[in-house]
Design an enzyme around this catalytic site. Structure first.
Site, mmCIF file in Angstrom:
data_model
loop_
_atom_site.group_PDB
_atom_site.id
_atom_site.type_symbol
_atom_site.label_atom_id
_atom_site.label_comp_id
_atom_site.label_asym_id
_atom_site.label_seq_id
_atom_site.Cartn_x
_atom_site.Cartn_y
_atom_site.Cartn_z
ATOM 1 N N HIS A 265 0.839 -1.201 0.000
ATOM 2 C CA HIS A 265 0.000 0.000 0.000
ATOM 3 C C HIS A 265 0.881 1.262 0.000
ATOM 4 O O HIS A 265 0.774 2.103 -0.893
ATOM 5 C CB HIS A 265 -0.911 -0.027 1.232
ATOM 6 N N GLU A 266 1.775 1.336 0.989
ATOM 7 C CA GLU A 266 2.640 2.521 1.070
ATOM 8 C C GLU A 266 3.583 2.566 -0.126
ATOM 9 O O GLU A 266 3.931 3.650 -0.615
ATOM 10 C CB GLU A 266 3.412 2.542 2.400
ATOM 11 N N HIS A 269 1.845 4.342 -2.876
ATOM 12 C CA HIS A 269 1.939 5.795 -2.660
ATOM 13 C C HIS A 269 3.339 6.272 -3.048
ATOM 14 O O HIS A 269 3.517 7.314 -3.678
ATOM 15 C CB HIS A 269 1.715 6.133 -1.176
HETATM 16 ZN ZN ZN Z 1 -3.156 5.193 1.699
#
Ligand code: ZN
Length: 501
Positions: A265-266, A269
């Site tokens: 997830h990170e 990003h």
């Molecule tokens: Zn997020």
């Protein structure tokens, strides 16, 4: 001074503001990762001092005058330069909308709000938070008035996080999404075909989890020469320009998948931040578009890639190596099924892909109702519990695992929950187009080659910087306005097959 010279001088000043912002972000990152506890007080003073300087620089009157002059008379600028000026002026005017005394009032209410929320959550007693919450909603409504809005008062706040999106657009869309996801979850729960999760029930050493997370980030193409992965209580990603991207994750020995999907997830990003156009470094054009678009990148990697069957076939060998000897008898299919377990629950941050949006929609509906004057903050707990019963079929035993579970409202974060669900919807809309553009996409993923996915995202989304709003980007990339169809199709196909619906 010619317009060209003025433009260059404006860019220089914008970059100064931006680099100071980066330095403040380093202080924040350090605070969450390595700072010794005893430094908390002085760090607070350092942040207040530097943030004050940043605010003065960003709202400097001469900067505003120069931006206006360029915006009105920038004939000899090219289209990118004109866009840069327009975006910088937008930011400038928005940061000047709130009077200084009001900003102070918000800051004070936020710190009181956080303290009250922590107390109330610990005591499982909403009444200890009720006044602070009512105050934060009152300030949010006043902030919306200062910003100005059309239609719902909610739009004045939403614009801070998802410019171009409105409550009027989201209400019918989220209502339909809730109905369809609720129905899907009910069918999944009733299915006799459930994944085997028994093998997950043991201790997973932290060093092994970390090794696996790093291998997966490398496979995603996360650039460790321009980034780091560290440990923090709440995983996040921050960047100090595209050349320095910091990820954090956390490790719980009882939860095997939690650290993997936090890292992916990170990492999603992080790839976005790393891919922003560095030729515009320090200007609004090198900035991400919105929280929703940012979240689309993290969800796409975490769920659409990371929880896919081809991904597990590609990484099962790496998985077994990282957890030497602990995964005998676990094959790709078993890992794939277990990583997609669905279970309606009370806690948003622990929710699976099928139930997550329901948590968000509940918060959105409550925020809208309070801001539009249809619900009193004091009545939130009752409405919260009714909605959890209706949407997820569960009832919180007390408010600490109900309406007190998230920190956001205590620090005035009102109007941004929808960006999480928008991230899911955008991700599916982008992904559908990616699958058309890259017919060998899944064969590549199954072979462990994620470069085409990263390349497509970089070209179509990351490199665009902030030249478009989210609705404009959606239309440009997918040819369509915001729609939940690709997202529902993705969920129905994957979970329909997994749970034999
Ligand atoms: Zn997020």
């Amino acid at each position: 001074m010619s317009n060209k010279e003025l433009f260059e001088s404006v860019v220089e000043r914008l970059q100064e503001v931006s680099y100071l912002g980066n330095a403040i972000s380093v202080l924040h990152w350090d605070q969450e990762t390595y700072m010794p506890e005893g430094a908390a007080d002085v760090r607070g003073r350092q942040l207040a001092a530097t943030s004050g300087i940043l605010h003065r620089m960003a709202t400097d009157q001469e900067l505003g005058d120069d931006l206006r002059r360029l915006a009105n008379d920038g004939v000899d600028l090219d289209s990118d330069q004109r866009k840069l000026v327009d975006e910088a002026l937008y930011d400038y005017e928005r940061s000047n909308k709130l009077p200084e005394s009001f900003v102070k009032e918000i800051a004070e209410a936020d710190s009181r709000g956080i303290i009250a929320w922590k107390k109330a959550r610990k005591a499982k007693d909403f009444s200890l938070f009720a006044d602070a919450l009512a105050k934060n909603y009152e300030l949010a409504r006043r902030a919306a008035d200062y910003y100005g809005y059309e239609g719902s008062v909610y739009n004045g706040l939403l614009e801070n996080y998802e410019r171009g999106m409105t409550a009027e657009m989201l209400k019918p869309l989220f209502a339909e999404l809730a109905t369809r996801q609720k129905d899907l979850v009910a069918r999944i729960v009733a299915s006799p075909s459930q994944p085997d999760e028994s093998w997950l029930n043991r201790e997973w050493p932290v060093d092994m989890q970390e090794r696996f997370s790093r291998s997966v980030l490398e496979m995603m193409g996360f650039d460790f020469d321009h980034g780091r992965l560290d440990v923090a209580a709440h995983p996040f990603c921050t960047s100090f320009t595209a050349n320095d991207v910091r990820l954090t994750s956390r490790y719980d020995t009882g939860l095997l998948f939690s650290s993997l999907y936090s890292a992916m997830h990170e990492g999603g990003h992080g790839l976005y931040e790393r891919g922003l156009p560095s030729e515009w470094e320090g200007t609004p054009l090198a900035h991400s578009i919105s929280l929703g678009v940012h979240e689309s990148q993290s969800r796409l990697w975490e769920n659409m890639i990371g929880r896919s069957r081809p991904f597990w076939h590609a990484s099962i060998g790496m998985f077994r190596d990282a957890f030497a000897g602990m995964l005998d008898g676990v094959d790709a299919e078993k890992a794939y099924a277990a990583s997609n377990a669905v279970r309606p629950s009370l806690i948003r941050v622990e929710a699976d892909e099928c139930t997550y949006n329901l948590h968000i929609i509940i918060r959105f509906e409550i925020e809208v109702a309070v801001l539009e004057g249809d619900l009193k903050p004091a009545d939130i707990p009752g409405v919260w519990n009714e909605k959890y019963k209706e949407y997820l079929g569960v009832t919180p035993p007390d408010d600490s695992v109900g309406c007190l579970q998230d920190i956001h409202w205590s620090q005035g974060g009102i109007g941004y929950f929808p960006t999480y669900t928008l991230g899911n919807i955008y991700a599916a809309q982008f992904f559908e187009k990616m699958e058309t553009d890259l017919p060998d996409l899944w064969a590549g993923v199954e072979a462990g080659d994620l470069a085409p996915v990263r390349g497509w995202l970089r070209e179509n989304i990351h490199q665009v910087g902030r030249k478009f709003t989210a609705p404009e980007l959606l239309k440009r990339v997918s040819g369509r306005d915001l729609t939940i169809e690709p997202y529902m199709k993705y969920l129905e196909t994957k979970f329909g097959e997994l749970y034999k619906l």
